[in-house]
Each structure stands twice: as structure tokens, then as C-alpha cells.
Write a protein that holds these residues in place. Structure first.
Motif, mmCIF file in Angstrom:
data_model
loop_
_atom_site.group_PDB
_atom_site.id
_atom_site.type_symbol
_atom_site.label_atom_id
_atom_site.label_comp_id
_atom_site.label_asym_id
_atom_site.label_seq_id
_atom_site.Cartn_x
_atom_site.Cartn_y
_atom_site.Cartn_z
ATOM 1 N N LEU A 173 0.831 -1.212 0.000
ATOM 2 C CA LEU A 173 0.000 0.000 0.000
ATOM 3 C C LEU A 173 0.863 1.257 0.000
ATOM 4 C CD1 LEU A 173 -2.832 -1.091 2.473
ATOM 5 C CD2 LEU A 173 -3.001 -0.762 -0.009
ATOM 6 N N LYS A 174 1.969 1.232 0.743
ATOM 7 C CA LYS A 174 2.877 2.376 0.781
ATOM 8 C C LYS A 174 3.496 2.588 -0.605
ATOM 9 C CE LYS A 174 6.724 4.322 3.354
ATOM 10 N NZ LYS A 174 7.686 4.134 4.428
ATOM 11 N N ARG A 175 3.875 1.505 -1.264
ATOM 12 C CA ARG A 175 4.455 1.615 -2.603
ATOM 13 C C ARG A 175 3.428 2.179 -3.579
ATOM 14 N NH1 ARG A 175 6.548 -2.028 -7.075
ATOM 15 N NH2 ARG A 175 7.924 -0.566 -8.103
ATOM 16 N N ILE A 176 2.191 1.733 -3.473
ATOM 17 C CA ILE A 176 1.130 2.245 -4.344
ATOM 18 C C ILE A 176 0.937 3.742 -4.108
ATOM 19 C CG2 ILE A 176 -1.373 2.175 -4.761
ATOM 20 C CD1 ILE A 176 -1.193 -0.867 -4.315
ATOM 21 N N GLU A 177 0.955 4.151 -2.841
ATOM 22 C CA GLU A 177 0.812 5.581 -2.514
ATOM 23 C C GLU A 177 1.965 6.391 -3.115
ATOM 24 O OE1 GLU A 177 -0.647 9.067 -1.305
ATOM 25 O OE2 GLU A 177 -1.701 7.161 -1.127
ATOM 26 N N ASN A 178 3.192 5.889 -2.987
ATOM 27 C CA ASN A 178 4.353 6.583 -3.565
ATOM 28 C C ASN A 178 4.238 6.687 -5.079
ATOM 29 O OD1 ASN A 178 5.520 6.935 -1.053
ATOM 30 N ND2 ASN A 178 6.847 5.152 -1.224
ATOM 31 N N LEU A 179 3.813 5.600 -5.716
ATOM 32 C CA LEU A 179 3.644 5.625 -7.169
ATOM 33 C C LEU A 179 2.533 6.584 -7.579
ATOM 34 C CD1 LEU A 179 4.063 1.818 -7.998
ATOM 35 C CD2 LEU A 179 5.666 3.667 -8.535
ATOM 36 N N SER A 180 1.480 6.673 -6.772
ATOM 37 C CA SER A 180 0.394 7.616 -7.059
ATOM 38 C C SER A 180 0.889 9.056 -6.969
ATOM 39 C CB SER A 180 -0.759 7.413 -6.086
ATOM 40 O OG SER A 180 -1.349 6.164 -6.269
ATOM 41 N N GLN A 181 1.721 9.333 -5.977
ATOM 42 C CA GLN A 181 2.298 10.672 -5.840
ATOM 43 C C GLN A 181 3.210 11.000 -7.012
ATOM 44 O OE1 GLN A 181 4.155 10.699 -1.979
ATOM 45 N NE2 GLN A 181 2.210 10.765 -0.884
ATOM 46 N N GLU A 182 4.018 10.026 -7.433
ATOM 47 C CA GLU A 182 4.889 10.238 -8.595
ATOM 48 C C GLU A 182 4.056 10.522 -9.839
ATOM 49 O OE1 GLU A 182 7.994 7.366 -9.466
ATOM 50 O OE2 GLU A 182 8.181 6.944 -7.325
ATOM 51 N N LEU A 183 2.984 9.761 -10.009
ATOM 52 C CA LEU A 183 2.113 9.953 -11.163
ATOM 53 C C LEU A 183 1.475 11.342 -11.135
ATOM 54 C CD1 LEU A 183 0.805 8.760 -13.696
ATOM 55 C CD2 LEU A 183 -0.990 7.834 -12.225
ATOM 56 N N ALA A 184 1.037 11.790 -9.957
ATOM 57 C CA ALA A 184 0.433 13.126 -9.839
ATOM 58 C C ALA A 184 1.456 14.205 -10.203
ATOM 59 C CB ALA A 184 -0.094 13.338 -8.421
ATOM 60 N N GLU A 185 2.691 14.043 -9.774
ATOM 61 C CA GLU A 185 3.750 15.011 -10.092
ATOM 62 C C GLU A 185 4.021 15.024 -11.595
ATOM 63 O OE1 GLU A 185 6.696 17.881 -9.770
ATOM 64 O OE2 GLU A 185 5.130 17.307 -8.367
ATOM 65 N N GLU A 245 1.923 14.198 -13.951
ATOM 66 C CA GLU A 245 0.748 14.821 -14.586
ATOM 67 C C GLU A 245 0.815 16.343 -14.469
ATOM 68 O OE1 GLU A 245 -1.864 13.813 -16.426
ATOM 69 O OE2 GLU A 245 -0.987 11.806 -16.492
ATOM 70 N N ARG A 246 1.264 16.838 -13.302
ATOM 71 C CA ARG A 246 1.404 18.283 -13.110
ATOM 72 C C ARG A 246 2.441 18.844 -14.083
ATOM 73 N NH1 ARG A 246 4.624 21.645 -10.826
ATOM 74 N NH2 ARG A 246 5.963 20.094 -9.878
ATOM 75 N N LEU A 247 3.582 18.156 -14.222
ATOM 76 C CA LEU A 247 4.620 18.601 -15.162
ATOM 77 C C LEU A 247 4.118 18.547 -16.603
ATOM 78 C CD1 LEU A 247 7.780 16.877 -13.627
ATOM 79 C CD2 LEU A 247 7.237 19.323 -13.620
ATOM 80 N N LYS A 248 3.334 17.536 -16.910
ATOM 81 C CA LYS A 248 2.775 17.417 -18.253
ATOM 82 C C LYS A 248 1.847 18.592 -18.556
ATOM 83 C CE LYS A 248 -0.364 14.529 -20.923
ATOM 84 N NZ LYS A 248 -1.280 13.389 -20.870
ATOM 85 N N THR A 249 1.001 18.937 -17.588
ATOM 86 C CA THR A 249 0.079 20.060 -17.762
ATOM 87 C C THR A 249 0.855 21.357 -17.977
ATOM 88 O OG1 THR A 249 -1.545 18.952 -16.381
ATOM 89 C CG2 THR A 249 -1.850 21.309 -16.714
ATOM 90 N N GLN A 250 1.894 21.576 -17.173
ATOM 91 C CA GLN A 250 2.725 22.779 -17.329
ATOM 92 C C GLN A 250 3.383 22.814 -18.706
ATOM 93 O OE1 GLN A 250 5.554 22.653 -14.116
ATOM 94 N NE2 GLN A 250 4.172 23.660 -12.662
ATOM 95 N N THR A 251 3.877 21.668 -19.140
ATOM 96 C CA THR A 251 4.547 21.600 -20.436
ATOM 97 C C THR A 251 3.563 21.876 -21.566
ATOM 98 O OG1 THR A 251 6.108 19.982 -19.537
ATOM 99 C CG2 THR A 251 5.967 20.127 -21.919
#
Length: 138
Positions: free
Chosen positions: A91-103, A105-111
């Protein structure tokens, strides 16, 4: 290359096919025996069973194939992610991967926003250049 779960599914399908083929072979090639003394043996002229030695050799080969496929399945299972990892760690790994994915996505939106801005600037420059060229030709 397929993922491990797909490999596992393919191996399980192959194992079930091997079981079926083995049972069919035994059913079609075994030597008939009487269940009781009074049973009548009806010969089948189309049935030509293999010799006892050949039958046993084929059974040995079929069982070896099943054992090898089972070992292959166990090896794939041992390499699956999460084997030997606690639920909390997963579950902790899934949470970390979710945070990475959100980051990401944020960079993609900015780009994408930057791309739109730069595209707009280039469009304006093209219009200005074409207007300047048009004015010099008048």
C-alpha cells in the motif's frame, strides 16, 4: 515480451491442456480389464493400444512434462511483485507511485501550457513577418 501475469495465465492454460491430453491418452490407450469375473470382454477391432513398455514410456514423458510446467509456474509465481512483501508495504508503494504519477501529470500540464504559449508566440511572429513582407511589396 509479455508481463508475468500473462505468462502465468498462458502456463496455466498449457498445464490444463496437458492434464486433458494425459487423461485422454490414458483413457484411449489403457489395457482393458474386467471389473468382475462375469464381465464379458468385447474386443474393439479399431483399437490398437501401444505395448506395455511404450505405454509406460509415454506416461513417463507426460508426467515429466507436467512436472516441468508446474515448476515453471512456481518460478513465475515466485517472481511476481508483492511476493514476500507485506500488505502495508504494498500500500505504501502504491501511494508513492500515485504521488509520482500526480507530479508527472502536473509537469505534463505545465509543459502543455508552455507549448500553447510558445505556439501562440510563433503564430504572432509569423503573422507579423507576413504582414511586414506584404507591406514591403506594396
Amino acid at each position: 515480451m509479455t508481463d508475468r501475469l500473462t505468462q502465468l495465465q498462458i502456463c496455466l492454460d498449457q498445464l490444463s491442456d496437458m492434464f486433458f491430453a494425459s487423461l485422454s491418452y490414458v483413457d484411449q490407450n489403457h489395457v482393458a480389464v474386467r471389473l468382475t469375473e462375469g464381465d464379458e470382454m468385447l474386443p474393439d477391432p479399431d483399437h490398437n493400444p501401444p505395448s506395455e513398455t511404450e505405454f509406460k514410456a509415454n506416461l513417463t514423458e507426460l508426467t515429466s512434462d507436467i512436472i516441468l510446467k508446474t515448476k515453471q509456474i512456481l518460478t513465475i509465481i515466485d517472481t511476481l511483485p508483492g511476493v514476500g512483501v507485506s500488505k502495508d508495504e504494498q500500500l505504501k508503494r502504491i501511494e508513492n507511485l500515485s504521488q509520482e504519477l500526480a507530479e508527472i501529470e502536473r509537469l505534463k500540464t505545465q509543459t502543455l501550457q508552455r507549448k500553447e504559449k510558445l505556439g501562440s508566440i510563433v503564430d504572432d511572429l509569423i503573422v507579423q513577418a507576413s504582414e511586414g513582407i506584404a507591406q514591403t511589396r506594396d
